[in-house]
Design an enzyme around this catalytic site. Sequence first.
Site, PDB file in Angstrom:
ATOM      1  N   GLU A  89      24.411  64.431  40.484  1.00  0.00           N
ATOM      2  CA  GLU A  89      24.518  65.782  39.905  1.00  0.00           C
ATOM      3  C   GLU A  89      25.611  65.832  38.844  1.00  0.00           C
ATOM      4  OE1 GLU A  89      24.205  69.053  43.055  1.00  0.00           O
ATOM      5  OE2 GLU A  89      24.301  67.232  44.239  1.00  0.00           O
ATOM      6  N   SER A 124      28.731  68.536  53.353  1.00  0.00           N
ATOM      7  CA  SER A 124      29.069  69.922  53.065  1.00  0.00           C
ATOM      8  C   SER A 124      30.186  70.336  53.997  1.00  0.00           C
ATOM      9  CB  SER A 124      27.843  70.795  53.297  1.00  0.00           C
ATOM     10  OG  SER A 124      28.235  72.115  53.578  1.00  0.00           O
ATOM     11  N   LYS A 141      24.048  68.230  55.830  1.00  0.00           N
ATOM     12  CA  LYS A 141      23.918  67.939  54.404  1.00  0.00           C
ATOM     13  C   LYS A 141      24.407  66.548  54.016  1.00  0.00           C
ATOM     14  CE  LYS A 141      22.971  70.558  51.376  1.00  0.00           C
ATOM     15  NZ  LYS A 141      23.603  71.789  50.904  1.00  0.00           N
ATOM     16  N   HIS A 170       3.604  66.683  34.792  1.00  0.00           N
ATOM     17  CA  HIS A 170       3.854  68.108  35.106  1.00  0.00           C
ATOM     18  C   HIS A 170       4.448  68.271  36.509  1.00  0.00           C
ATOM     19  CE1 HIS A 170       1.089  68.963  31.694  1.00  0.00           C
ATOM     20  NE2 HIS A 170       0.408  67.968  32.205  1.00  0.00           N
TER      21      HIS A 170
END
Length: 459
Positions: free
Chosen positions: A290, A277, A283, A156
């Site tokens: 992704e 970024s 970043k 979970h």
Amino acid sequence: MAKMWAGRTDGSTNKQADDFNSSISFDKRMYKEDITGSIAHAAMLGKQGIITPAEAEEIIGGLGGILDDLDSGALEFNMEAEDVHMFVEEVLTERLGDVGKKLHTARSRNDQVALDFRMHLRGEIDAISELLRSLIAAVVDKAEEYKASIMPGYTHLQRAQPITLGHHLMAYAMMLTRDLGRLSDCRARMNYSPIGCCALAGTTYDTDRYFEASELGFDGICQNSLDGVSDRDFALELLSSISVAMMHLSRFSEEIILWSSWEFKFIELSDDFTTGSSIMPQKKNPDMAELVRGKCGRVYGDMMALFTTLKALPLAYNKDMQEDKESVFDAIDTLKSCLEIYVGMISSMKANEANMLAAARGGFINATDLADYLVKRGLPFRSAYKISGGIVADCIRSGYALDDYPLSKYKEFSELIEEDVYGEISLETCVNKRISEGGTSVASVEKQIKLVRNQLNCK
Ligand code: ARG
């Protein structure tokens, strides 16, 4: 341009209709298989006396020349052609004259396209399997590197029990090994030759389908000619297997993305596989992972497209079936590019062992082991579970971890608890006592690594 099938009609069609009908832009990818299939067909026609051996020789020579010229770039595809099959036959006839027109005896484009497609996909399965093997090897190597590195295991997405990163990575190695098995099962069912089914009903010529099948490396022939030209199960099976593999990579990506976040900081991807970024200087984005996660959706779309195209098609061939190729090719290319990226991304990934251990120390993930400690001292598991739950609640109230909760307080819950409890519930003990088959102990993970390496070497 007049079509090779001009006869009943004059063979001229509207330019827009021609473009709409044409598949050469994507089926040219199967030119090698088309020509190899035609060479075997010509050899069979010659052997059976359907054409003369000299004619067969001439056709085979002509086809070999076309193959060489396409390979070298000396011959370019004519994008006006209807499909790769027509293109090759047209060039053959241009080069050889009338004898070239004999190649298409005792076959149809319906069995020809089914043949080319099976042969092409068979080759792609081999290529994907090679890439999968490289990825499995990279994952297993990483698992070995981190076989003793403790991290929280989750259910979970809540910290559940301590495991090692090696154990976690080996779960992916197992999934990818099954993907390899699925591809090989799919290949085995695919490897039957449809050539000789002709348009749908077979032929009046005395052909030798077994000869062609064995020349082309098939294990047998499609035994019903209608089925042979209508069946695309093999493509659906491949799309399903690819979808499962993409799903595995997508789950892996999801964890890599989570683990690279500042909140987790369990791993660091190499700069080679991350991006910055354009506005936020701090970043380091896990774009590759992704994208793999994103591409999984695209591959499911490819799979659904073909399932939907086929669902209400009457037997035998229908032009709808020309739509079978692009989705399969897209799924193949997508999986291959994801596997290629993954090999480098996994090999260069580094774990932050201190952060993983710190996360494992919080969250009471040794509470099960505390319950097991009480069971070993004679309590039934349910009672032990309840006492451990009470201890955890008290620790949370009073700001302790199980590891530094005073013995006097433990004793308020159970007189069975002694000084040895601290050793028994240490994270290292929790991990290394999980010696059950498949468990997280270093010995067990080593066994899993050996097993998967053996499987890789046998294939
Ligand atoms: N380009 C066609 C396809 O990909 C080849 C088969 C054409 N057969 C036919 N009867 N028109 O499906």
